[in-house]
Design an enzyme around this catalytic site. Structure first.
Site, PDB file in Angstrom:
ATOM      1  N   GLY A  47      15.109  -2.405  -2.492  1.00  0.00           N
ATOM      2  CA  GLY A  47      13.967  -1.881  -2.074  1.00  0.00           C
ATOM      3  C   GLY A  47      12.920  -2.839  -1.391  1.00  0.00           C
ATOM      4  N   CYS A  48      11.822  -2.769  -1.282  1.00  0.00           N
ATOM      5  CA  CYS A  48      10.984  -3.629  -0.713  1.00  0.00           C
ATOM      6  C   CYS A  48      11.026  -5.227  -1.184  1.00  0.00           C
ATOM      7  CB  CYS A  48       9.338  -3.126  -0.910  1.00  0.00           C
ATOM      8  SG  CYS A  48       8.161  -4.503  -0.264  1.00  0.00           S
ATOM      9  N   PHE A  49      11.293  -6.225  -0.383  1.00  0.00           N
ATOM     10  CA  PHE A  49      11.652  -7.461  -0.930  1.00  0.00           C
ATOM     11  C   PHE A  49      10.567  -8.143  -1.590  1.00  0.00           C
ATOM     12  CE2 PHE A  49      12.049  -8.355   4.079  1.00  0.00           C
ATOM     13  CZ  PHE A  49      10.647  -8.180   4.239  1.00  0.00           C
ATOM     14  N   TRP A  50       9.302  -7.638  -1.452  1.00  0.00           N
ATOM     15  CA  TRP A  50       8.279  -8.269  -2.131  1.00  0.00           C
ATOM     16  C   TRP A  50       8.241  -8.384  -3.430  1.00  0.00           C
ATOM     17  CZ3 TRP A  50       4.151  -4.917   1.183  1.00  0.00           C
ATOM     18  CH2 TRP A  50       4.184  -5.592   2.479  1.00  0.00           C
ATOM     19  N   TYR A 193      -0.710  -1.379  -2.576  1.00  0.00           N
ATOM     20  CA  TYR A 193       0.786  -1.592  -2.665  1.00  0.00           C
ATOM     21  C   TYR A 193       1.521  -2.324  -3.743  1.00  0.00           C
ATOM     22  CZ  TYR A 193       5.573  -1.143  -1.359  1.00  0.00           C
ATOM     23  OH  TYR A 193       7.056  -1.098  -1.332  1.00  0.00           O
TER      24      TYR A 193
END
Length: 219
Positions: A47-50, A193
């Site tokens: 998913g989102c790499f953050w 987010y």
């Protein structure tokens, strides 16, 4: 594709999506022994790499975490382009770690337990598209062996009731992402987010793996 507005709307409209479901996965039955040697790399997509970066930069033995792309060509390793879901890329992180401090199997355990939900197909939480798939990009035959054995172990144990959909994509190249994505979580701790989707993962890691928590994040 995450714009400044979309994360805010998603977070306000569906706070129940705050981080994927966390499950303390069992320790891997097959793993590499801790041993002194050269630093090694692991590449995970979840998913989102953050958020994935935010978790692994806190693991003892991890010396660096880079957000980027894996699975596609160098020419398309661009945030705005990968957002189409048509490049073959997944948002991924490249982890550099000391094999004398933390094993590849332990990194896998963290990945499956708190960094993402391996049962979500081509999505994670509010983000959808093949660029958010769950995937392992192994860097060696040993990593491939350990990863496949661990997923088989999790499936046999029934750790997750839905089917694990993580893909094995071999040693496809990793391409570092744009500079503004690096250390994103630490620099945006009040962004909606991040608050709803990523900080809970970091807190979950600290709670479930206190012995591996590093107060000082990796570079």
């Amino acid at each position: 594709m995450k714009s400044a507005l979309i994360p805010l709307l998603l977070a306000l409209a569906a706070p129940a999506c705050a981080a994927e479901r966390m499950v303390l996965a069992p320790a891997p039955a097959a793993d590499a022994m801790l041993s002194k040697g050269a630093l090694q790399k692991a590449v995970f997509a979840g998913g989102c790499f953050w958020g994935v970066e935010g978790v692994f930069e806190r693991v003892k033995g991890v010396t660096s975490v880079v957000s980027g792309y894996a699975g596609g060509a160098r020419a398309t390793a661009i945030y705005e382009v990968t957002g189409s879901g048509l490049t073959g890329h997944a948002e991924a992180v490249e982890i550099t770690y000391d094999p004398g401090v933390v094993s590849y199997g332990t990194l896998l355990r963290i990945f499956f337990s708190v960094a993402h939900d391996p049962t979500q197909l081509n999505r994670q939480g509010p983000d959808s598209g093949s660029q958010y798939r769950s995937a392992l990009f192994t860097r060696s035959p040993e990593q491939e062996r350990i990863a496949r054995a661990y997923v088989a172990q999790l499936e046999k144990a029934g750790t997750w009731k839905p089917k694990i959909v993580t893909t094995f994509e071999g040693a496809k190249p990793f391409y570092a992402g744009e500079g503004y994505h690096q250390n994103y979580l630490r620099g945006h701790t009040t962004q909606p987010y991040i608050v709803y989707n990523d900080i809970p993962k970091v807190e979950g890691f600290k709670r479930l793996f206190p012995q591996l928590w590093n107060e000082k994040p990796a570079a």
